[in-house]
Design an enzyme around this catalytic site. Sequence first.
Site, mmCIF file in Angstrom:
data_model
loop_
_atom_site.group_PDB
_atom_site.id
_atom_site.type_symbol
_atom_site.label_atom_id
_atom_site.label_comp_id
_atom_site.label_asym_id
_atom_site.label_seq_id
_atom_site.Cartn_x
_atom_site.Cartn_y
_atom_site.Cartn_z
ATOM 1 N N ASN A 9 47.907 -14.467 -23.774
ATOM 2 C CA ASN A 9 47.099 -15.317 -22.900
ATOM 3 C C ASN A 9 47.620 -16.748 -23.001
ATOM 4 O O ASN A 9 47.366 -17.441 -23.982
ATOM 5 C CB ASN A 9 45.628 -15.242 -23.322
ATOM 6 C CG ASN A 9 44.746 -16.175 -22.508
ATOM 7 O OD1 ASN A 9 45.147 -16.675 -21.463
ATOM 8 N ND2 ASN A 9 43.542 -16.405 -22.994
ATOM 9 N N TRP A 10 48.336 -17.191 -21.979
ATOM 10 C CA TRP A 10 48.950 -18.518 -22.015
ATOM 11 C C TRP A 10 47.964 -19.649 -21.749
ATOM 12 O O TRP A 10 48.309 -20.813 -21.908
ATOM 13 C CB TRP A 10 50.083 -18.577 -20.991
ATOM 14 C CG TRP A 10 51.337 -17.923 -21.437
ATOM 15 C CD1 TRP A 10 51.520 -17.157 -22.558
ATOM 16 C CD2 TRP A 10 52.605 -17.967 -20.778
ATOM 17 N NE1 TRP A 10 52.823 -16.723 -22.631
ATOM 18 C CE2 TRP A 10 53.504 -17.208 -21.548
ATOM 19 C CE3 TRP A 10 53.061 -18.556 -19.600
ATOM 20 C CZ2 TRP A 10 54.845 -17.045 -21.190
ATOM 21 C CZ3 TRP A 10 54.390 -18.393 -19.240
ATOM 22 C CH2 TRP A 10 55.274 -17.650 -20.028
ATOM 23 N N LYS A 11 46.782 -19.305 -21.281
ATOM 24 C CA LYS A 11 45.786 -20.326 -20.943
ATOM 25 C C LYS A 11 46.413 -21.335 -19.973
ATOM 26 O O LYS A 11 47.171 -20.944 -19.090
ATOM 27 C CB LYS A 11 45.220 -20.957 -22.214
ATOM 28 C CG LYS A 11 44.662 -19.892 -23.178
ATOM 29 C CD LYS A 11 43.886 -20.439 -24.316
ATOM 30 C CE LYS A 11 43.360 -19.289 -25.175
ATOM 31 N NZ LYS A 11 42.492 -19.749 -26.262
ATOM 32 N N HIS A 94 36.372 -14.195 -20.814
ATOM 33 C CA HIS A 94 36.887 -14.938 -21.962
ATOM 34 C C HIS A 94 35.863 -15.982 -22.398
ATOM 35 O O HIS A 94 35.151 -16.559 -21.575
ATOM 36 C CB HIS A 94 38.218 -15.605 -21.604
ATOM 37 C CG HIS A 94 38.954 -16.127 -22.796
ATOM 38 N ND1 HIS A 94 38.646 -17.331 -23.380
ATOM 39 C CD2 HIS A 94 39.984 -15.602 -23.518
ATOM 40 C CE1 HIS A 94 39.445 -17.526 -24.416
ATOM 41 N NE2 HIS A 94 40.258 -16.499 -24.524
ATOM 42 N N GLU A 166 36.905 -11.115 -29.438
ATOM 43 C CA GLU A 166 37.369 -12.452 -29.802
ATOM 44 C C GLU A 166 36.239 -13.206 -30.505
ATOM 45 O O GLU A 166 35.362 -13.762 -29.849
ATOM 46 C CB GLU A 166 37.879 -13.220 -28.582
ATOM 47 C CG GLU A 166 37.022 -13.116 -27.323
ATOM 48 C CD GLU A 166 37.287 -14.257 -26.367
ATOM 49 O OE1 GLU A 166 38.291 -14.965 -26.512
ATOM 50 O OE2 GLU A 166 36.456 -14.457 -25.472
ATOM 51 N N SER A 212 43.081 -15.868 -33.155
ATOM 52 C CA SER A 212 44.203 -16.479 -33.883
ATOM 53 C C SER A 212 45.177 -15.433 -34.429
ATOM 54 O O SER A 212 45.570 -15.463 -35.599
ATOM 55 C CB SER A 212 43.697 -17.384 -35.021
ATOM 56 O OG SER A 212 42.959 -18.475 -34.502
ATOM 57 N N GLY A 233 46.826 -15.869 -28.223
ATOM 58 C CA GLY A 233 46.847 -17.176 -27.582
ATOM 59 C C GLY A 233 48.092 -17.955 -27.935
ATOM 60 O O GLY A 233 49.182 -17.694 -27.438
ATOM 61 N N GLY A 234 47.950 -18.913 -28.857
ATOM 62 C CA GLY A 234 49.044 -19.826 -29.187
ATOM 63 C C GLY A 234 50.336 -19.145 -29.586
ATOM 64 O O GLY A 234 51.432 -19.617 -29.235
#
Length: 250
Positions: A9-11, A94, A166, A212, A233-234
Amino acid sequence: MRRVLVAGNWKMHKTPSEARVWFAELKRLLPPLQSEAAVLPAFPILPVAKEVLAETQVGYGAQDVSAHKEGAYTGEVSARMLSDLGCRYAIVGHSERRRYHGETDALVAEKAKRLLEEGITPILCVGEPLEVREKGEAVPYTLRQLRGSLEGVEPPGPEALVIAYEPVWAIGTGKNATPEDAEAMHQEIRKALSERYGEAFASRVRILYGGSVNPKNFADLLSMPNVDGGLVGGASLELESFLALLRIAG
């Protein structure tokens, strides 16, 4: 046997130009996969994903979708549009959409229905904030969210639905539920899915962990019997860490 899914998920990161370079490098370095990989970038990047990733093992999808089929809804993107772009997945529910945009379980359910109508698999997110966990109410809170977000949602088969747990307190904070914490919640989610759709269906639905996730903790998470991958995510933004996750997934 549930196939492991690594979904990035690049947001709201990367421009289409930056994504093109990233996709090209991924295509060049991608190892053979037994697991499944998907990238979920911002809407303007989807045409680039369609162009560059078309003949690879990597799927792609969106981070959100409209609850409406079409019409005068300025700024909205329909499931039909996503289907035309070749999206395999789309995130719904989300925590950031729920928190910053006031999305309710009922709205999330409508979005999931629109996706299924177009043959797109919803990645339906549920999870509790820190204050709920500290009160010992994480399980009832998360299951209430799950049931509400699946109200009236009838996937044609278990492969047409993905759930992502999440824990909100672990998103972007560097904190992480232990593998045992994740497994305990995933068991509860699968039990609730069994009550809703039957045991045979629930046993084949993939449940991802989404708090995370990184190359240091992913193998331990995947060792849990009910953790079927990660909503990342990151760690999905840097190519090396995303490739490391894919190597761990196999």
